[in-house]
Write a protein that holds these residues in place. Structure first.
Motif, mmCIF file in Angstrom:
data_model
loop_
_atom_site.group_PDB
_atom_site.id
_atom_site.type_symbol
_atom_site.label_atom_id
_atom_site.label_comp_id
_atom_site.label_asym_id
_atom_site.label_seq_id
_atom_site.Cartn_x
_atom_site.Cartn_y
_atom_site.Cartn_z
ATOM 1 N N PHE A 5 0.863 -1.184 0.000
ATOM 2 C CA PHE A 5 0.000 0.000 0.000
ATOM 3 C C PHE A 5 0.892 1.225 0.000
ATOM 4 N N VAL B 108 -9.061 6.541 1.838
ATOM 5 C CA VAL B 108 -8.473 5.468 1.038
ATOM 6 C C VAL B 108 -8.947 5.555 -0.407
ATOM 7 N N GLY C 143 -7.943 3.488 -4.406
ATOM 8 C CA GLY C 143 -7.081 2.610 -5.193
ATOM 9 C C GLY C 143 -6.117 3.461 -6.025
ATOM 10 N N ASP D 276 -3.735 0.125 -2.523
ATOM 11 C CA ASP D 276 -4.469 1.222 -1.875
ATOM 12 C C ASP D 276 -3.520 2.368 -1.532
ATOM 13 N N MET E 46 -7.417 -3.698 4.002
ATOM 14 C CA MET E 46 -6.590 -3.051 2.978
ATOM 15 C C MET E 46 -6.467 -3.936 1.732
#
Ligand SMILES: Nc1nc2c(ncn2[C@@H]2O[C@H](COP(=O)(O)OP(=O)(O)O)[C@@H](O)[C@H]2O)c(=O)[nH]1
Ligand SMILES: [Mg+2]
Length: 374
Positions: A292, A332, A334, A366, A362
């Motif tokens: 992430f 959050v 993508g 992300d 998660m």
């Protein structure tokens, strides 16, 4: 916390060649925040083109890739569990790692001495695995006595752990690694508490002749047979020429790409997916890790790793313990959605930047901004 991988294998298998290639790859990656490291530790960036694009989109000040630490663990020879060579010390080094890369000599270069006289990948694998298994067996036999005492006192976790230890001992005696024995729910840390070496996921790295990329079928079959039952942490396999990689690591990118194209006939061999990055990614996959990102304007864009299935709260903990402690909520999105929206404000307008709580699971790729109270 950085991910630690131990490189093991027979003497002359190609461990140090691989290690040197990884070290150079690490040293050449720009913007890496170097810390003082030991001579047998290579800090290798997990190169991720998605992070490059996220950084460009939000106008980040720099790019900081997540890293994996590779430890060159020499000295593992037959008899190591009894302290042969520098045996026990090296076994202790392996205990501290998250996963193992097992280098297996496949190349038949006559100029390189084999400690057993001839090249035989499966025999070599078994020699190393036997040492790891014997070390585990000794530990397990010692531990089961202690745990049995607690179990007699009626401690439920101890009862489960004792049963698991006895199964693990039986597996080891039958030549199977501990990772094939499922850990009971009542004692989830049993393998870790044992410090088991054969419970760790393993990536077999066939050190093949220059120009080859084929994994010998017997190694692939062995890897499949030694994987954990019921999915999860297991065993993987890759083919690399360690010597070529250590030589290519000396060249600049263009020359290395040209040489790769010459060595390997298929298209794609010359792209940036170098075999070393395949090793890095293989290690990632082995450990069930996802990546992430954090990124902001005029701030560093950074990649991090997290065990698949963990939450925004765990992600916050990877970034900083204070951020986790004061966790309020997370924004959050993508990585692809962030690119499509041209940045955070565009994403806010489109409604693709979501507010999530601490239990949000998660996903790989992300981009997260944690709001926290200091
Ligand atoms: N031909 C060939 N030689 C290799 C390869 N990998 C390692 N070697 C050579 O094998 C010898 C031992 O390699 P090294 O990495 O030091 O093995 P280690 O003992 O496992 O650390 C060195 O002379 C290397 O150059 C390879 O892929 N092909
Ligand atoms: Mg070496």
């Amino acid at each position: 916390m950085s991910t630690r991988i131990g490189i093991v294998g027979m003497p002359n298998a190609g461990k140090s060649s691989l290690f040197n290639a990884l070290t150079k790859a690490g040293a050449e990656a720009a913007n890496y925040p170097f810390t003082t490291i030991e001579p047998n530790v290579a800090v290798v960036p997990v190169v991720d083109p998605r992070l490059d694009q996220v950084a460009a989109t939000v106008g980040a000040s720099e790019i900081v890739y997540d890293t994996i630490d590779f430890h060159d663990i020499a000295g593992l020879v037959a008899g190591a569990h009894q302290g042969e060579g520098l045996g026990n010390r090296f076994l202790a080094n392996i205990r501290e790692t998250d996963a193992i890369v097992h280098v297996v000599r496949v190349h038949r270069d006559q100029g390189v001495v084999h400690p057993e006289g001839d090249v035989n990948p499966l025999r070599d694998i078994e020699t190393i695995e036997a040492e790891l298994a014997l070390a585990d067996l000794e530990q397990a036999e010692r531990r089961v006595e202690r745990v049995a005492k607690d179990a007699r006192g009626g401690d439920r976790a101890a009862v489960a752990e004792e049963a698991w230890l006895r199964e693990a001992i039986a597996a080891l005696q039958a030549g199977r690694p501990v990772r094939t024995v499922p850990v009971p729910e009542e004692a989830p840390h049993a393998a870790r508490d044992l410090g088991s070496l054969t419970a760790k996921p393993v990536l077999f790295l066939a050190n093949v002749d220059e120009g080859s990329e084929d994994v010998p079928p017997e190694i692939a079959a062995h890897a499949a047979g030694t994987a954990a039952v019921g999915g999860g942490l297991g065993a993987g396999v890759l083919a690399v020429s360690a010597r070529i990689e250590s030589e290519l690591a000396e060249l600049d990118d263009e020359d290395a790409a040209a040489m790769r194209a010459e060595l390997y006939s298929h298209p794609g061999a010359s792209d940036s997916h170098s075999p070393l990055q395949r090793v890095v990614r293989g290690a990632f996959a082995l450990l069930n890790l996802i990546a992430f990102f954090t990124a902001g304007e005029a701030k560093p864009a950074q990649s991090w790793h997290l065990r698949d299935g963990l939450t925004a709260w765990h992600a916050a903990g990877q970034i900083h313990s204070d951020i986790q402690k004061g966790f309020v909520r997370a924004e959050v999105i993508g990585w692809r959605e962030l690119l499509d929206a041209g940045g955070y404000s565009g994403a806010r307008e489109r409604g693709t930047l979501r507010l999530e709580g601490r239990d949000y699971v998660m996903r790989d790729g992300d981009v997260i901004t944690v709001k926290f109270t200091p």
